[in-house]
Design an enzyme around this catalytic site. Structure first.
Site, PDB file in Angstrom:
ATOM      1  N   TYR A 124       1.040  -1.570  -0.167  1.00  9.30           N
ATOM      2  CA  TYR A 124      -0.313  -0.018   0.037  1.00  9.30           C
ATOM      3  C   TYR A 124       0.834   1.228   0.014  1.00  9.30           C
ATOM      4  CZ  TYR A 124      -3.729  -3.182   0.686  1.00  9.30           C
ATOM      5  OH  TYR A 124      -4.789  -4.256   1.311  1.00  9.30           O
ATOM      6  N   LYS A 169       5.890 -14.201   3.938  1.00 13.41           N
ATOM      7  CA  LYS A 169       6.078 -14.922   2.712  1.00 13.41           C
ATOM      8  C   LYS A 169       7.289 -15.035   1.868  1.00 13.41           C
ATOM      9  CE  LYS A 169       4.469 -17.558  -1.107  1.00 13.41           C
ATOM     10  NZ  LYS A 169       3.768 -19.005  -0.365  1.00 13.41           N
ATOM     11  N   ASP A 200      -0.211 -18.988   3.219  1.00 15.79           N
ATOM     12  CA  ASP A 200      -0.853 -19.880   2.810  1.00 15.79           C
ATOM     13  C   ASP A 200      -0.669 -20.088   3.640  1.00 15.79           C
ATOM     14  OD1 ASP A 200       2.041 -19.756   2.039  1.00 15.79           O
ATOM     15  OD2 ASP A 200       1.946 -20.442   0.745  1.00 15.79           O
ATOM     16  N   ASP A 224      -4.982  -7.275   5.589  1.00 17.45           N
ATOM     17  CA  ASP A 224      -5.833  -7.280   5.118  1.00 17.45           C
ATOM     18  C   ASP A 224      -6.646  -8.680   4.783  1.00 17.45           C
ATOM     19  OD1 ASP A 224      -8.121  -5.079   4.463  1.00 17.45           O
ATOM     20  OD2 ASP A 224      -6.707  -4.657   2.728  1.00 17.45           O
ATOM     21  N   ASP A 228     -10.121 -10.584   6.916  1.00 16.90           N
ATOM     22  CA  ASP A 228     -11.476 -10.277   6.312  1.00 16.90           C
ATOM     23  C   ASP A 228     -11.588 -11.636   6.101  1.00 16.90           C
ATOM     24  OD1 ASP A 228     -12.001  -7.813   5.253  1.00 16.90           O
ATOM     25  OD2 ASP A 228     -12.245  -7.832   3.462  1.00 16.90           O
TER      26      ASP A 228
END
Ligand code: ATP
Length: 332
Positions: A124, A169, A200, A224, A228
């Site tokens: 971002y 990651k 993952d 993020d 969710d």
């Protein structure tokens, strides 16, 4: 204490009034500063948020925010990202805890963890170039940014069960090696027990074994997406609050968006926004914040719940029920 109140668009205009009613029930001395920002404002004036609005927000201590619909204009700069950057709200904090008697997709309620997401850099960064054949976004990870979020997460872990999970990651994204190293060093310095997980595997593990986690720290985009996803664990997007915390300011918003599909019908669940009020009161170090849990439990027991939870109550009926309980039980 000055609180900017931004309903925004869609269901933000329903859930924030319910949350404000609940806040009012505590009878605290608080100056509320209403502001209109977002898509509706953009349609009316051509600006979603002005410099003057930003100055007004900066003159407040905290913000209670509903949701804004993304403006369909390629040159539009996100209101939310601008506020996060301008106020340097570096820690995005999302508690994932089931409410009494409400279960999500896995049917379980034996977990209680918090996702702490780095909120100012990563993917971002806003550094990108968009072209017809090549588009790219720069993923920024800094020692300073990683350190302050790691410190926030460790301080939180110290107040809870002293357990931290670092999500990354770094096997593919070499920029995550810095994040991981800094988080490990910080956890060592704080004496916090930690493990690390690839994002993952973490997504799978959170669905299978959410009870294993306590404080989870990760970079911007991973946080993020994971948060969710975790809304499915608690039963509805309408149940998950979040706080964006900086050194000077704090900003509270439900995880859900403006939900245009149900906006204007008065059926949106205000509990995420009400739980934002709880986070605001905790940030203000008000012990009476705990009353919100009891008030919500009471509303759930009496089945004063919105359709997403299988009930028939309206947004404002839920807000009124929670506020009434607080008015009757709040002894300050
Ligand atoms: P936006 O474009 O503002 O992000 P969206 O519809 O893409 O909006 P959300 O607003 O997060 O994303 O909504 C996703 C789904 O969850 C929608 O079906 C919406 O109706 C539902 N939902 C979101 N918030 C609530 C809520 N508070 N109460 C009930 N349902 C909700």
């Amino acid at each position: 204490m000055k609180l900017a109140v931004i309903e925004g668009d869609g269901i933000g205009r329903e859930v924030i009034p319910a949350a404000v009613e609940v806040l009012g029930a505590f009878g605290l001395e608080l100056e509320k500063v209403p502001l209109e920002l977002g898509y509706a404002r953009w349609e009316r004036t051509g600006t979603a948020m002005s410099e003057e609005d930003l100055d007004t927000i900066k003159s407040c201590d905290a913000v209670l925010f509903g949701a804004v619909t993304t403006v369909p204009d390629p040159s539009y700069k996100s209101v939310l990202l601008t506020i996060r950057k301008e106020l340097d709200l570096y820690a995005n904090v999302r508690p994932v805890k089931p409410l009494p008697g409400v279960t999500g997709v896995t049917g379980r309620n034996d977990f209680d963890f918090i996702i702490v997401r780095e909120n100012t850099e990563g993917l971002y960064s806003g550094i990108e170039e968009i072209g017809p054949d090549l588009s790219w976004t720069k993923r920024v990870v800094t020692r300073k940014g990683s350190k302050r979020i790691a410190e926030y997460a460790c301080q939180l872990a110290k107040k809870r069960s002293d357990k931290l999970t670092i999500v990354h990651k770094s096997n593919v994204l070499k920029s995550d090696k810095l994040f991981l190293d800094v988080c490990r060093q910080t956890a060592d310095a704080y004496g916090v027990e930690y493990n690390d997980m690839l994002v993952d595997s973490m997504a799978y593990s959170l669905m299978m074994h959410p009870e294993k986690y306590d404080v989870v720290v990760t970079t911007n985009l991973f946080g993020d997406i994971l948060s969710d996803m975790c809304a499915a664990l608690v039963g509805s997007l309408g149940l998950v609050p979040s706080a964006n915390i900086g050194k000077k300011y704090a900003f509270f918003e439900p995880v859900h968006g403006s939900a245009p599909d149900i906006a204007g019908k008065g059926v949106s669940n205000p509990l995420a926004a009400i739980l934002c009020v709880k986070m605001l009161l905790e940030w203000m170090e008000k012990p009476e914040s705990r009353l919100i849990d009891d008030a919500i439990a009471d509303a759930l027991k009496k089945k004063v719940i919105t359709p997403d939870l299988g009930g028939k109550a309206s947004t404002s009926e839920v807000g009124c029920a929670v506020a009434k309980y607080i008015r009757e039980n709040c002894i300050v």
